[in-house]
Design an enzyme around this catalytic site. Structure first.
Site, PDB file in Angstrom:
ATOM      1  N   SER A 679       0.790  -1.216   0.000  1.00 47.61           N
ATOM      2  CA  SER A 679       0.000   0.000   0.000  1.00 47.61           C
ATOM      3  C   SER A 679       0.832   1.280   0.000  1.00 47.61           C
ATOM      4  O   SER A 679       0.314   2.363  -0.200  1.00 47.61           O
ATOM      5  CB  SER A 679      -0.971   0.006   1.183  1.00 47.61           C
ATOM      6  OG  SER A 679      -0.249   0.159   2.367  1.00 47.61           O
ATOM      7  N   LYS A 722      -6.223   3.597   8.447  1.00 49.11           N
ATOM      8  CA  LYS A 722      -5.239   4.513   7.865  1.00 49.11           C
ATOM      9  C   LYS A 722      -5.710   5.959   7.963  1.00 49.11           C
ATOM     10  O   LYS A 722      -4.921   6.866   8.243  1.00 49.11           O
ATOM     11  CB  LYS A 722      -4.975   4.124   6.416  1.00 49.11           C
ATOM     12  CG  LYS A 722      -4.167   2.833   6.340  1.00 49.11           C
ATOM     13  CD  LYS A 722      -3.989   2.365   4.936  1.00 49.11           C
ATOM     14  CE  LYS A 722      -3.173   1.086   4.960  1.00 49.11           C
ATOM     15  NZ  LYS A 722      -3.183   0.408   3.675  1.00 49.11           N
TER      16      LYS A 722
END
Ligand code: ADP
Length: 804
Positions: A679, A722
């Protein structure tokens, strides 16, 4: 021949023809008959009376067939009874009675039939009867015949007399004897006798068998009793108080409601213990075993209170927010409630697995479930369990061996139906000592766990009534077969506001109460915010709780010296004074635009984190160095980004031969924490472009997304975590992959309001947003290709961003 004879009634004697018999005569009526007989020709009729208790029987109380006898001798006994020796002569049928002072009857003698037998076919019958009788005489202990009688009997050649004599000796009921008396046919009479004899022989056999069995039983019981007593005496002599201990244990076993197999086992072990000397190591092993067995719950259960409404109230009472986990828990319990008691239901309740960073309330949710269902709660950590024996126990071969953690947990619970929280299933590892997850699978499988066998316990234990709940920090390391059985419920972590609420509603009141400070101090929001942002760095609230306690301790000390009257409010300033230098800066992310520095976002087991990525490019030979404890996937993702960039050097104004002339060093900060996953792809690629072109990157934007070789941006996991991390780091804008837009639903409103979210599908869009001009010279700037982006999607970054 017809006669008229005096009659003596016999209570329980049948006199047979051709035999001598002593008869006691005491009743006046009988004495008179005797006198009458003696006065005439000594003949008298002896007949059995129907009821032996009848003292003055009349004609109708007597049977119809009697024996014509001759009186041989009369002896007067001291008590005035007469002992009369009679000899039986003939069978006689009574035809009537004659009234008078003594009983007198009219009789006709009964002639024997079958005596003129043809062909001597009764001989085998005679032989057989004789042989059977000799067996009978041997086996019948009540029959005392001397050899004279036996010889006499052997000498009898005719069936009639043989039958009569045998009947005289045999120890039969008078009814049987009367039957023989009444039979005129000699062959039939002998058959009758043989029948009675054989019947008795069978009876003797059975009796013998029974008595043998009884004797054996008695022998062994007696033997055991005797040995036990002897052992007790020996033990006592040796000064052991074992006896009472063993007895005590036996009583305990009897009193406890144990299932049959457990009881049997317990008693067997007690027997063993009894034979050991009390100080021996084996006795200690057996004693601990028995303690474990007796301490375990076998039938004790809490009455479950399965009511979804009630559970909902309790979950809300104990926890702030957590709407989704609460809903999922309630749904799962609702199905349990509906399928409970359905015999034919195939529904296997999935195992709840609460997944989230430490301190987000997984354990405390488990406790609340137990409280609301009115069931016991036990918790067991699987962290670091690497040996099957920790689940299943060690064989009882040495003194220190113990049951496995499951059985120990049940012992602690004390009930057969607790809520059993298995913590940290993701921290379990397998090694050569056997795979603990296989054992755990058996524990959790409703088809198998009613006969769970612990190596130590050795007998099956029923776990089917236990409700297991598992927790994990991340689902990744959970063995697949286990994961398949689980319903994963994610608890991602709290926003700053949620943490403040949790502190205000639950933790502060609790800590003030525990420290005796209720009404003496209170925390204002500023204080709590400062504690959370400057002194903790976590997704959960555990450290926050610890710090509130720390502040409370300091305040308690101050109160004792100052003893203020009114409630004192602690604000942000007081917190700083009490806790000292902050551990974390509130504003963690470097917000100034920098060359070669981007903010990535990652998801780790402690929650989401923002990762700073640095890249430097120096003259060299095209070497790429990656540091910061990166996992393989992350390294490959960096390589993919670089490969893509090599292909697009002209588009992005990169040095055409940078892969040969420049060395790149990519470093992901917080080097001590291992990181992995794809990611950070776009964040690394952006930093590389920035380093190669010397153009600064915006510092107020964080990004997450995987990059492909052709520059597309692919979706990633953990969006909510996140974004929480970005928010905490003070970031204002976040770039996410377009395909992740749907996940924004999970993100709390408060976060979305504070963050600007930009969804992209191509890497070019990222660069367009992130890269700033290197200098005022517009010639050197990167100009993205036109016409490839939907209008309006593209903010004019250059216009808004400060120029360097
Ligand atoms: P975990 O098991 O996830 O590590 P815990 O259940 O031990 O976390 O939680 C730590 C502490 O935080 C507990 O005292 C718990 O009551 C409290 N806590 C966590 N989440 C909440 C919440 N949503 N509301 C109230 N208290 C909470």
């Amino acid at each position: 021949m017809d006669w008229e004879l005096p009659v003596i009634a016999l209570r329980s004697l049948v006199v047979l023809p051709r035999t001598l018999e002593n008869v006691d005569v005491g009743r006046p009526q009988s004495k008179r008959a005797l006198e009458e007989a003696q006065a005439s020709d000594n003949r008298v009729l002896l007949v059995l009376q129907r009821e032996s208790r009848n003292d003055t029987p009349t004609g109708k109380d007597l049977l119809e067939v009697g024996t014509l006898c001759v009186i041989k001798q009369v002896i007067r006994l001291p008590d005035d009874t007469l002992q009369v020796l009679v000899e039986g002569r003939e069978r006689a049928q009574i035809t009537g009675y004659i009234p008078g002072p003594a009983l007198r009857a009219r009789i006709s003698t009964i002639a024997e039939t079958g005596t003129d037998r043809e062909g001597g076919d009764v001989q085998p019958l005679i032989d057989q009867t004789k042989s059977v009788f000799s067996d009978y005489a041997q086996q019948n202990k009540n029959l005392r015949l001397d050899s004279f009688h036996l010889e006499n009997l052997k000498g009898l050649k005719e069936p009639g007399p043989l039958a009569d004599v045998i009947t005289k000796y045999a120890t039969w009921e008078v009814a049987d004897k009367q039957q023989v008396l009444e039979e005129p046919n000699v062959a039939a009479r002998l058959e009758l006798v043989l029948g009675f004899l054989s019947r008795d022989l069978d009876r003797f056999d059975t009796e013998k068998q029974i008595s043998a069995r009884v004797k054996q039983q008695m022998d062994s019981n007696q033997r055991e009793y005797y040995l036990r007593e002897q052992m007790k005496a020996i033990q006592r002599e040796l000064g052991n108080d074992e006896v009472s201990e063993v007895e005590e244990l036996r009583t305990k076993v009897e009193e406890k409601d144990l299932p049959e197999h457990a009881k049997e086992r317990a008693l067997k072990e007690i027997d063993r213990l009894e034979k050991m000397s009390s100080g021996s190591p084996e006795a200690t092993v057996v004693r601990t075993y028995l303690d474990t067995l007796l301490d375990l719950p076998w039938s004790e259960a809490d009455e479950e209170h399965l009511d979804i409404g009630h559970t909902e109230v309790i979950l809300d009472e104990d926890h702030y927010a957590l709407d989704e986990p609460k809903d999922r828990i309630l749904e799962s319990l609702a199905v349990r409630q509906l399928t409970k008691g359905l015999e034919d239901s195939d529904y296997k309740a999935p195992l709840l697995c609460l997944v989230g960073p430490p301190g987000v309330g997984k354990t405390s949710l488990g406790k609340s479930i137990a409280r609301s269902l009115n069931r016991e709660f036990v918790r067991m950590s699987l962290g670091g369990v690497r040996d099957e024996a920790e689940i299943r126990g060690h064989r009882r071969t040495y003194i220190g061996s113990l049951p496995g953690r499951i059985i120990q947990g049940m012992k602690t619970a004390g009930k057969v139906n607790p809520i059993f929280l298995l913590d940290e299933v993701d921290k379990m590892t397998a090694d050569f000592r056997g795979d603990p997850s296989a054992a755990l699978l058996e524990v959790l499988d409703p088809e198998q766990n009613h006969t769970f066998t612990d190596h130590y316990l050795e007998i099956p234990y029923d776990l089917s009534k236990v409700m297991f709940i598992t927790t994990a920090n991340s689902p990744g390391p959970i063995p697949q077969p286990l994961l398949d059985r689980m319903e994963v419920i994610r608890i991602p972590g709290y926003t700053l506001d949620e943490k403040v609420e949790i502190a205000k509603r639950y933790r502060v009141p609790r800590q003030l109460k525990d420290h005796g400070l209720e009404g003496k101090i209170e925390f204002d929001d500023g204080a709590l915010r400062r504690i959370i942002t400057e002194y903790t760095w976590e997704a959960g609230v555990r450290n926050m709780d610890r710090l509130i306690a720390k502040v409370a301790r300091k305040a308690a000390k101050a109160y004792l010296t100052e003893a203020w009257e009114e409630t004192r409010t602690l604000g942000a300033r007081e917190v700083r004074e009490l806790l000292g230098v902050p551990l974390f800066r509130d504003d963690k992310a470097e917000k100034q635009p920098q060359i070669g520095l981007t903010h990535g976002l990652a998801w780790t087991s402690i929650g989401g984190v923002s990762l700073d990525i640095e890249v430097v490019s120096v003259a060299g030979k095209g070497k790429v160095t990656l540091t910061g404890q990166l996992g393989d996937v992350m390294k490959e993702s960096a390589q993919a980004g670089i490969a893509y960039l090599r292909n697009r050097t002209s588009t992005y104004n990169l040095p055409v031969d940078f892969h040969e002339t420049r060395d790149l060093h990519i470093h992901v900060l917080e080097g001590a924490t291992p990181k992995d996953g794809p990611s950070a792809g776009i964040a690394m690629a952006t930093a590389v472009v920035s380093a190669l072109t010397d153009r600064p990157v915006r510092g107020d934007v964080a990004m997450t997304g995987e990059i492909t070789l052709r520059g597309r941006v692919l979706p990633i996991g953990g969006i909510k975590e996140k974004l929480l991390a970005a928010h905490q780091a003070g970031i204002e804008q976040v770039i996410i992959p377009k395909s992740n837009e749907a996940n924004l639903e999970e993100v709390p409103e408060a976060i979305l309001n504070d963050l600007k979210i930009t969804a992209v599908s191509e890497f070019e869009e990222v660069l367009e947003l992130m890269l700033l001009d290197r200098d005022p010279d517009p010639e050197a700037d990167f100009v993205p290709p036109q016409g490839e982006h939907p209008p309006g999607e593209r903010p004019s970054a250059q216009a808004r961003a400060p120029k360097l």
